[in-house]
Design a protein around this motif. Structure first.
Motif: not given
Lengths: 107, 124
Positions: B13-16, B67-73, B84-89
């Motif tokens: 869902q959006p925001g997930g 930038k600021g929502r996704f993190t690569i590791s 890692q994806m957050s605050s998805l749109k």
């Protein structure tokens, strides 16, 4: 950001034809230019890097040229497996932008 | 032969949030720059971000749109790359590919090998 503009966006050709696709960068990219082939539902396949260097296993029917801001991909003697969408991409500066693609269709 | 296999895609869902993985084989994973590239339906590829090799400090770079929502590791002990994806749109809906980079003769890095991709759909 460096914008990459491809032309044409699509073209029709016959088996055995040669085709040329053009890619223009909005500023100089120091020959850091790559080409990819993509078929429907599949991942991109790397074809060429540094303007004209073929990736391992890529046939010599694919060739790249150009410098500065203007580059071309030529495909000689088109075969059925070559009908696909082709993308250019610059890798000299972030963001690593791709062109909009050129769809090569069978006439 | 280099093999890259993505996993973790799905409906969110959006925001997930969602975490993608890319399992690598056939290469010395720690030596390589690795990237995520996405492709929204019906459009061309879009670079998401890069993580440099361990020897280069595993530093990262991102597209402005994530930038600021996704993190690569990366976990070199597991030959794995993560996103890692957050605050998805909704506009993050795409097939996500991992890709290996190699240096050209000038020391700049180009995409060499690609995974098969994993579909992320952001929708309510």
């Amino acid at each position: 950001d460096i914008q990459m503009t491809q032309s044409p966006s699509s073209l029709s050709a016959s088996v055995g034809d040669s085709v040329t696709i053009t890619c223009r960068a909005s500023q100089g990219i120091n020959n850091h230019l790559a080409w990819f082939q993509q078929k429907p539902g599949k991942a991109p396949k790397s074809l060429i890097y540094a303007v004209s260097s073929l990736q391992s296993g890529v046939p010599s029917k694919f060739s790249g040229s150009g410098s500065g801001t203007d580059f071309t991909l030529t495909i000689s003697s088109l075969q059925p497996e070559d009908f696909a969408t082709y993308y250019c991409q610059q890798y000299t500066a972030y963001p690593l932008n791709f062109g909009g693609g050129t769809k090569v269709e069978i006439k | 032969e280099v093999q890259l296999v993505e996993s973790g895609g799905g409906l969110v869902q959006p925001g997930g949030s969602l975490r993608l993985s890319c399992a690598a084989s056939g290469l010395t994973f720690s030596d390589h720059y690795m990237d995520w590239v996405r492709q929204p339906p019906g459009t061309g590829p879009e670079w998401v971000g890069r993580i440099r090799s361990t020897a280069r400090g595993s530093t990262t770079a991102y597209a402005a749109s994530v930038k600021g929502r996704f993190t690569i590791s990366r976990d070199d002990s597991k030959n794995s790359l993560y996103l890692q994806m957050s605050s998805l749109k909704t506009e993050d809906t795409a097939v996500y590919y991992c890709a290996r980079e190699l240096p050209d003769n000038s020391g700049f890095y180009f995409f060499d090998s690609w995974g098969q991709g994993t579909l992320v759909t952001v929708s309510s």
